[in-house]
Design a protein around this motif. Structure first.
Motif, PDB file in Angstrom:
ATOM      1  N   THR A   1       0.802  -1.240   0.004  1.00 51.95           N
ATOM      2  CA  THR A   1       0.017  -0.036   0.022  1.00 51.95           C
ATOM      3  C   THR A   1       0.830   1.445  -0.008  1.00 51.95           C
ATOM      4  OG1 THR A   1      -1.940  -1.159   0.746  1.00 51.95           O
ATOM      5  CG2 THR A   1      -1.647   1.666   1.275  1.00 51.95           C
ATOM      6  N   SER A   2       2.041   1.340   0.383  1.00 52.17           N
ATOM      7  CA  SER A   2       2.793   2.435   0.509  1.00 52.17           C
ATOM      8  C   SER A   2       3.355   2.799  -1.011  1.00 52.17           C
ATOM      9  CB  SER A   2       4.110   2.370   1.379  1.00 52.17           C
ATOM     10  OG  SER A   2       5.156   1.643   0.694  1.00 52.17           O
ATOM     11  N   GLY A   3       2.995   1.797  -1.905  1.00 52.59           N
ATOM     12  CA  GLY A   3       3.502   1.975  -3.171  1.00 52.59           C
ATOM     13  C   GLY A   3       4.923   1.803  -3.590  1.00 52.59           C
TER      14      GLY A   3
ATOM     15  N   MET B   1       2.931   3.029   7.882  1.00 55.49           N
ATOM     16  CA  MET B   1       2.401   2.122   8.046  1.00 55.49           C
ATOM     17  C   MET B   1       3.290   1.143   8.983  1.00 55.49           C
ATOM     18  SD  MET B   1       1.947   1.065   3.972  1.00 55.49           S
ATOM     19  CE  MET B   1       1.482  -0.642   4.134  1.00 55.49           C
TER      20      MET B   1
ATOM     21  N   GLN C   1      -0.347  19.855  -2.429  1.00 56.51           N
ATOM     22  CA  GLN C   1      -0.385  19.432  -3.935  1.00 56.51           C
ATOM     23  C   GLN C   1      -1.165  17.931  -3.672  1.00 56.51           C
ATOM     24  OE1 GLN C   1       3.247  19.916  -5.682  1.00 56.51           O
ATOM     25  NE2 GLN C   1       2.998  21.993  -6.207  1.00 56.51           N
TER      26      GLN C   1
ATOM     27  N   PRO D   1      -3.119  15.909  -1.270  1.00 59.42           N
ATOM     28  CA  PRO D   1      -3.892  15.689  -0.154  1.00 59.42           C
ATOM     29  C   PRO D   1      -4.252  14.460   0.169  1.00 59.42           C
ATOM     30  CG  PRO D   1      -5.213  16.815  -2.104  1.00 59.42           C
ATOM     31  CD  PRO D   1      -3.505  16.736  -2.436  1.00 59.42           C
ATOM     32  N   TYR D   2      -4.151  13.661  -0.811  1.00 59.86           N
ATOM     33  CA  TYR D   2      -4.354  12.179  -0.562  1.00 59.86           C
ATOM     34  C   TYR D   2      -3.342  11.370  -0.056  1.00 59.86           C
ATOM     35  CZ  TYR D   2      -8.703  13.257  -3.464  1.00 59.86           C
ATOM     36  OH  TYR D   2      -9.860  13.815  -3.937  1.00 59.86           O
TER      37      TYR D   2
ATOM     38  N   ALA E   1      -3.777  12.192   3.374  1.00 56.52           N
ATOM     39  CA  ALA E   1      -4.795  11.447   4.054  1.00 56.52           C
ATOM     40  C   ALA E   1      -4.407   9.922   4.363  1.00 56.52           C
ATOM     41  CB  ALA E   1      -6.111  11.446   3.072  1.00 56.52           C
ATOM     42  N   LEU E   2      -3.744   9.600   3.392  1.00 62.63           N
ATOM     43  CA  LEU E   2      -3.108   8.075   3.455  1.00 62.63           C
ATOM     44  C   LEU E   2      -2.357   7.801   4.833  1.00 62.63           C
ATOM     45  CD1 LEU E   2      -3.324   5.113   2.542  1.00 62.63           C
ATOM     46  CD2 LEU E   2      -1.547   5.832   0.986  1.00 62.63           C
TER      47      LEU E   2
ATOM     48  N   GLU F   1      -2.361  10.045   7.465  1.00 65.78           N
ATOM     49  CA  GLU F   1      -2.994  10.004   8.702  1.00 65.78           C
ATOM     50  C   GLU F   1      -4.034   9.009   9.050  1.00 65.78           C
ATOM     51  OE1 GLU F   1      -3.059  15.045   8.694  1.00 65.78           O
ATOM     52  OE2 GLU F   1      -4.758  13.906   7.632  1.00 65.78           O
ATOM     53  N   THR F   2      -4.521   8.097   8.008  1.00 70.31           N
ATOM     54  CA  THR F   2      -5.451   7.345   8.028  1.00 70.31           C
ATOM     55  C   THR F   2      -4.578   5.878   8.668  1.00 70.31           C
ATOM     56  OG1 THR F   2      -6.621   7.691   6.126  1.00 70.31           O
ATOM     57  CG2 THR F   2      -6.812   5.439   6.988  1.00 70.31           C
ATOM     58  N   TYR F   3      -3.371   5.991   8.519  1.00 72.13           N
ATOM     59  CA  TYR F   3      -2.537   5.103   9.142  1.00 72.13           C
ATOM     60  C   TYR F   3      -2.117   5.338  10.635  1.00 72.13           C
ATOM     61  CZ  TYR F   3      -2.034   1.544   5.505  1.00 72.13           C
ATOM     62  OH  TYR F   3      -2.213   0.602   4.656  1.00 72.13           O
ATOM     63  N   GLY F   4      -2.562   6.512  10.928  1.00 73.32           N
ATOM     64  CA  GLY F   4      -2.585   6.797  12.461  1.00 73.32           C
ATOM     65  C   GLY F   4      -1.197   7.721  12.775  1.00 73.32           C
TER      66      GLY F   4
ATOM     67  N   TYR G   1       0.583   5.916  -8.748  1.00 75.27           N
ATOM     68  CA  TYR G   1      -0.791   6.457  -8.196  1.00 75.27           C
ATOM     69  C   TYR G   1      -0.924   7.747  -7.889  1.00 75.27           C
ATOM     70  CZ  TYR G   1      -2.705   1.568  -8.668  1.00 75.27           C
ATOM     71  OH  TYR G   1      -3.115   0.403  -9.105  1.00 75.27           O
TER      72      TYR G   1
ATOM     73  N   LEU H   1      -0.339  11.283 -10.792  1.00 71.39           N
ATOM     74  CA  LEU H   1      -1.035  11.143 -12.044  1.00 71.39           C
ATOM     75  C   LEU H   1      -1.202  12.598 -12.540  1.00 71.39           C
ATOM     76  CD1 LEU H   1      -3.733   8.377 -11.280  1.00 71.39           C
ATOM     77  CD2 LEU H   1      -1.954   8.722 -13.250  1.00 71.39           C
TER      78      LEU H   1
END
Lengths: 456, 456
Positions: free
Chosen positions: A111-113, A150, A170, A172-173, A176-177, A179-182, A421, A424
């Motif tokens: 997921t970290s890509g 992660m 630039q 924001p996602y 978000a990712l 922050e979603t991991y805490g 991802y 883009l």
């Protein structure tokens, strides 16, 4: 007759290597010692212990132990997303009409890509083992910040990520990712540190830089109880962790009796390239291989191809230890029009040494050519590459086309270090032809070189 | 003693199944025939041939052939990204403290980010084989549009994607990805079709809908030479292609002697769920298994749990053939506050039949609970799930917690159909607690039911 090589060369779980490989142990000319910026003497464990965790420090300073066992707790972490696929690029070969065999090791399925997770996990593991409760780091494009978020979440540590302000706005996602991991994300420069406040006092509207974010993260770490700082590239302990890439690749290739003739990786700070080539470079140094090794860097930030081999600082604020490396000078500012994340002024010291000694070649590419190669690749192989990784694709295609001319059936291996991802917008600018190239002039480079300290 | 089950249960390339499994062949009660909306008689190949390719049409109408060989040209395509990993959720089990064994089949490692590619590839392959030169389709959230763009690019076909206008504006990066693969993207409604023009004349500022986008894509296909329309879910040929998910899962589990007791999938149009459960459902119908099957749908769009079993149209414009299915009525409009892509009013006819006959259970979940499960999962398993897929995670966790209470060591399998890379705005709204839930009232459902045609 040999069986057909599968498209994906699998390792079973029990075939995942259980040791990292420390290439420095096998080098005749080892990288020069890291120097304390005050005393100009080689740094000691004690010098580094206020900033870094002890596990990584010991690995950083160890240039003699060949194999270092991966602790069980890290093997568990690796099993959550490894082995990374090693893929035979049958479709790309067909598209190019080349007799060459092309393989790539794809580190972007987590997921970290990107490959960054390979070092984020170990660094969080050692912090936990050493009784720490929190970590700090910085992130530019966001791959390292995501990987650390992660890893910190997995091992139960608090993490503060200083993200270059312009990036956090630039992307924001990415924010978000993370922050979603805490993790806690702070746009840098911030008013939470002295380093940040000083910059903001001078220029309240600055978009920030990686150099400033590093300074803030280090300051926060040393001022916080049971907290240390972690870094995602450039240093030798990071390359050690990333050797899992090369170790896995070699295990899978050996299983099928494949020996690469040309090994290619993109080079920013060097961790992905260094990790991929490590075991093969060890064979070359030992005289057991004639493989060629190619580092590919952006023409906009050409530390190998146009840089100098000198002791330099790792950050723009000139606070880090001094590293002997290929560098453009810590004051070099790459053109802002570049899309990828290979914007670091310096280069890992081990790779710099190998380059000096002729073991490693390097070339630079302009980004429109890199994106052209990326799009050609993704249409047939399916995978959307990160702009950084696409530098390696460009060189792999070029080498395969040389094989087509000479009708040589060489085996080309390259590192596909991550997905695009979160890049883009760069593909959009390539698609609509607004992407431009910038090659720094000699005068621009000279300004950077002037910031290199005068150390004999 | 049995060897420890690995975290990732691998199939080698030659173990990838070479047939799709057509579950309808083994059903005692088969799904009702699709009816022509004009004659109300079962549709024929000829009825469908102006819109769809012949390969998929034959598969759609075939409810007797048990195994259908996957053509070599599609096996090649599958080898570019399959097998998809089947993962033992050791970390989630530990986090929950459950005696249950949890496994998930992860379809998100390809660049399209979801299982949609499994049917996009075959549909493009058949179009190419049949001498067509272009395809049209529609996309809402963008997963199907991306998958079709990849597949069309791979097989060398032109593709036009009508993307719901509000989606194309909210998700510029999805749009960029689709265009980078070479497809033409048109925000819908558009002035390029009569259907689009009619809607725009009524409401120039409309954000569009999936129903309108379908109408535009179908119109464009039937009016263009050597062009057909492709659809990514709901239909039985799509479920057939998706059976590769279940076939691979069963092959890997059988290799390790594992038999799932509970199999869970999220349900929108049903293709992911139907594909995952197919071979296991076949065993249950044959009386060889007592496994339970659970469909999980959003509480905001509860076609299984609160819908009616009736013949209904597939689109809001009421132009498609009539399908006997669980439906909320083609006029049902799910609350716009829902983040995921499970917003379809109907359900695949095979799954609807299985639900009627008691083979398949269903439950609905509100999205804040779904995201809570998603975040719990991603912190320990590492993978960022798509909001759709997270519905399955929610149910898997709930079942695992029941096992904890009853101390039963059940084997739970769920489908993780995709990643959430393009859904981070939904995660942001969950993180900052602005996400809300909406459960339609009986009155709201009644309005939808009124749009179901009266057919006995």
């Amino acid at each position: 007759m040999a069986a057909k090589i599968p498209t994906r060369l699998y390792l079973s779980e029990d075939e995942i290597p259980k040791c990292w490989y420390n290439l420095r142990a096998d080098m005749k000319n080892k990288p020069e010692p890291v120097l304390h910026p005050g005393t100009l003497k080689p740094v000691t464990e004690a010098d580094l212990s206020a900033v870094f965790c002890m596990g990584p420090i010991k690995q950083e300073l160890d240039d003699t132990t060949r194999f270092i066992a991966i602790p069980e707790g890290i093997q568990d972490f690796y099993r959550a997303y490894r082995p990374a696929p090693l893929i035979r690029a049958y479709f790309l070969e067909k598209e190019l009409g080349t007799p060459a065999e092309i393989y790539y090791k794809f580190e972007g399925t987590n997921t970290s890509g990107s490959h960054k997770l390979n070092s984020a996990g170990p660094q969080a593991y050692y912090a936990k083992e050493e009784g720490l409760t929190s970590l700090t780091t910085e992130t530019g494009a966001g791959q390292w910040g995501t990987a650390m978020a992660m890893a910190a979440g997995f091992y139960g540590l608090d993490l503060t990520v200083f993200m270059v302000k312009v990036s956090s706005e630039q992307k924001p996602y990415r924010k978000a990712l993370i922050e979603t991991y805490g993790a806690k994300l702070i746009p840098s420069p911030s008013a939470t540190t002295e380093a940040g406040k000083a910059i903001l006092a001078k220029d309240p509207n600055t978009g920030g830089s990686l150099g400033v974010a590093i300074s803030e993260a280090v300051e926060r770490a040393v001022k916080t109880d049971k907290c240390r700082y972690v870094l995602g590239s450039v240093l030798n302990h990071v390359l050690l962790h990333q050797s899992i890439i090369g170790q896995e690749t070699k295990a899978a290739m050996d299983k099928y009796g494949i020996k690469p003739d040309i090994i290619i990786g993109c080079a920013g700070g060097g961790s992905n390239l260094g990790g991929l080539i490590a075991p093969y470079m060890g064979e070359k140094i030992a005289g057991k291989s004639n493989a060629r090794f190619i580092a590919v860097e952006p023409a906009s930030c050409p530390s190998f191809t146009r840089g100098r081999f000198a002791y330099d600082f790792g950050d723009t604020a000139k606070t880090t230890p001094l590293v002997k490396m290929m560098t453009l000078g810590s004051g070099f500012i790459p053109s802002s029009n570049h899309a990828g994340g290979l914007r670091y002024h310096g280069m890992n010291s081990t790779l710099s040494r190998l380059y000096q000694d002729g073991y490693l070649e390097a070339r630079s590419e302009v980004q429109t050519n890199v994106f052209e190669a990326a799009v050609k690749f993704m249409k047939v192989e399916g995978i959307l590459p990160a702009p950084e990784s696409a530098h390696a694709i460009k060189a792999a295609i070029d080498e395969a086309m040389i094989c087509k001319k000479t009708n040589e059936k060489k085996v080309i291996l390259f590192g596909l270090s991550g997905t695009g991802y979160f890049d883009l917008s760069a593909y959009m600018s390539y698609n609509n032809k607004t992407m431009t190239d910038h090659i720094p002039t000699d005068e621009e480079l000279e300004k950077g070189f002037e910031t290199i300290p005068k150390i004999v």
